[in-house]
Design an enzyme around this catalytic site. Structure first.
Site, short mmCIF file in Angstrom:
data_model
loop_
_atom_site.label_atom_id
_atom_site.label_comp_id
_atom_site.label_asym_id
_atom_site.label_seq_id
_atom_site.Cartn_x
_atom_site.Cartn_y
_atom_site.Cartn_z
N TYR A 37 0.72 -1.15 0.36
CA TYR A 37 -0.65 -0.03 -0.29
C TYR A 37 0.88 1.84 0.35
O TYR A 37 1.90 1.53 0.38
CB TYR A 37 -0.92 -0.09 1.30
CG TYR A 37 -0.17 0.47 2.52
CD1 TYR A 37 0.17 -0.54 3.17
CD2 TYR A 37 -0.29 1.28 2.81
CE1 TYR A 37 0.87 -0.07 4.27
CE2 TYR A 37 0.16 1.36 4.12
CZ TYR A 37 1.09 0.76 5.13
OH TYR A 37 0.99 0.76 6.32
N LYS A 149 6.00 -2.03 1.77
CA LYS A 149 5.03 -1.07 2.42
C LYS A 149 4.36 -2.49 2.51
O LYS A 149 3.46 -1.95 1.81
CB LYS A 149 4.74 0.56 2.34
CG LYS A 149 4.19 0.84 3.02
CD LYS A 149 4.24 2.32 2.48
CE LYS A 149 3.13 3.47 3.21
NZ LYS A 149 3.26 3.48 4.49
N GLU A 181 12.58 2.85 14.80
CA GLU A 181 11.19 3.99 13.75
C GLU A 181 9.63 3.56 15.01
O GLU A 181 9.99 3.33 15.96
CB GLU A 181 11.36 3.68 12.26
CG GLU A 181 10.72 2.09 11.98
CD GLU A 181 10.28 2.25 10.65
OE1 GLU A 181 9.63 2.95 10.12
OE2 GLU A 181 9.53 1.21 10.31
N LEU A 205 11.36 0.71 7.84
CA LEU A 205 9.96 1.81 5.84
C LEU A 205 11.15 2.78 5.67
O LEU A 205 11.48 3.72 6.93
CB LEU A 205 8.71 1.86 5.76
CG LEU A 205 8.81 2.88 5.37
CD1 LEU A 205 7.54 1.44 4.36
CD2 LEU A 205 7.18 3.28 5.20
N1 PDD Z 1 2.66 4.86 7.47
N2 PDD Z 1 7.11 4.29 9.19
C1 PDD Z 1 6.31 3.08 9.21
C2 PDD Z 1 6.92 1.72 9.91
C3 PDD Z 1 4.87 3.64 8.60
O1 PDD Z 1 4.20 3.29 8.57
C4 PDD Z 1 4.96 5.16 8.10
C5 PDD Z 1 3.92 5.76 7.10
C6 PDD Z 1 6.28 5.40 8.00
C7 PDD Z 1 6.22 7.12 6.84
O2 PDD Z 1 6.11 6.91 5.90
P1 PDD Z 1 5.84 8.36 5.39
O3 PDD Z 1 6.48 9.50 5.46
O4 PDD Z 1 6.03 7.81 3.62
O5 PDD Z 1 4.27 8.80 4.96
C8 PDD Z 1 7.50 5.22 8.93
C9 PDD Z 1 1.28 5.46 7.12
C10 PDD Z 1 1.46 6.97 6.28
C11 PDD Z 1 0.43 4.20 7.40
O6 PDD Z 1 0.88 3.54 7.89
O7 PDD Z 1 -1.04 4.96 7.33
#
Ligand code: PDD
Length: 287
Positions: A37, A149, A181, A205
């Site tokens: 996703y 992801k 993270e 991620l």
């Molecule tokens: N989550 N780390 C993890 C485990 C995440 O699921 C996310 C984002 C991030 C931040 O990534 P980015 O800056 O690309 O949004 C880091 C999304 C938004 C979610 O699961 O809804």
């Protein structure tokens, strides 16, 4: 803002009313969590860093051998904003691609057509610079391919539920004492005006907001070091903040482990503030 169901969704080539959009019970996304996703933000109806998000999706598709041509997604994404009635508003597009429908065998089926779901939803992307949140230290018991992801998020979901149930906003995860993270965000630290975050690789991620934040550091002559910090080092840092598509750049007020605050800071730190203002400048620059 309370999250609600989108009214219109794009499923396998067609826009539909959400209640009419159906997938098979044999979809491997449903059966195995065998899918990926993306969540792409838009500000005032305009996507931010869309190419980076689509590149990350392409990377994941390649890593798990799902054959899907993502070029066609661009037009659908633009339409998603209109279908959700979010022209000129803030929000995010959700994209999910699964391996599709096949009889239940673990190995990849020789024939299956990816299932593709896309929709847009409203998100409040303002006011984050006024908040400061408490986070819980939890053990990172996810798999060793956090760079993918995947929709298989049961570990993230369980860890974050533990945090929220106990009054925390997010988790700070650690593997053997090394901070990786958050459950759905990236984590940064500031010590003596130097910014630290875990390097990319299989344990985090590669966050798009993380990358944007690193770029902002460099553009503003703020030293940034991509190296992991340990739980023991929490007491030595001056600022902690989280980044993410829906999180933006969010200050952390306390980092708590087993009921004890390992980090506490009631004021939003100087470097966090600079980066927040820079991000606002970048995302709102066309207004
Ligand atoms: N989550 N780390 C993890 C485990 C995440 O699921 C996310 C984002 C991030 C931040 O990534 P980015 O800056 O690309 O949004 C880091 C999304 C938004 C979610 O699961 O809804």
């Amino acid at each position: 803002m309370k999250k609600s169901f989108p009214k219109r969704v794009f499923l396998n080539g067609e826009w539909k009313n959400a209640e009419e959009a159906k997938i098979s019970v044999f979809d491997r996304g449903f059966v195995f969590g065998d899918g990926l996703y993306e969540v792409i933000p838009f500000y005032n109806g305009k996507f931010f860093l869309k190419e980076d998000h689509l590149n990350r999706l392409s990377y994941g598709l390649k890593e798990i051998n799902i054959e899907f041509e993502i070029d066609g997604i661009n037009d659908v994404l633009l339409k998603a904003i209109r279908e959700a009635d979010l022209d000129g508003s803030d929000g995010a597009a959700y994209i999910q691609v699964t391996r599709g429908v096949a009889p239940r065998i673990h190995s990849y089926p020789s024939e299956s057509k990816p299932t593709v779901l896309i929709y847009a939803f409203p998100v409040v992307l303002e006011g984050f610079e006024e908040k400061s949140v408490d986070v819980l230290v939890s053990e990172d018991y996810r798999w060793h391919r956090c760079d993918i992801k995947s929709t298989s998020l049961v570990a993230n979901v369980a860890m974050n539920n533990e945090a929220v149930k106990n009054g925390f906003h997010e988790n700070v995860l650690h593997r053997n004492g090394v901070i990786t993270e958050g459950s759905h965000s990236s984590v940064f630290f500031v010590r003596n005006k130097v910014v630290y975050t875990h390097p990319n690789g299989k344990f985090i991620l590669p966050g798009i907001t993380r990358k944007a934040t690193i770029d902002l550091c460099r553009a503003n002559n703020i030293q940034i070091i991509e190296t992991p910090l340990s739980i023991d080092q929490l007491s030595t840092v001056d600022e902690v903040f989280l980044t993410g598509t829906t999180t933006q750049i969010l200050a952390v007020r306390s980092v708590v482990m087993n009921g004890v605050a390992r980090f506490k800071q009631n004021q939003i730190g100087e470097i966090t503030r600079i980066l927040q203002q820079e991000l606002i400048g970048k995302t709102r620059r066309y207004i």
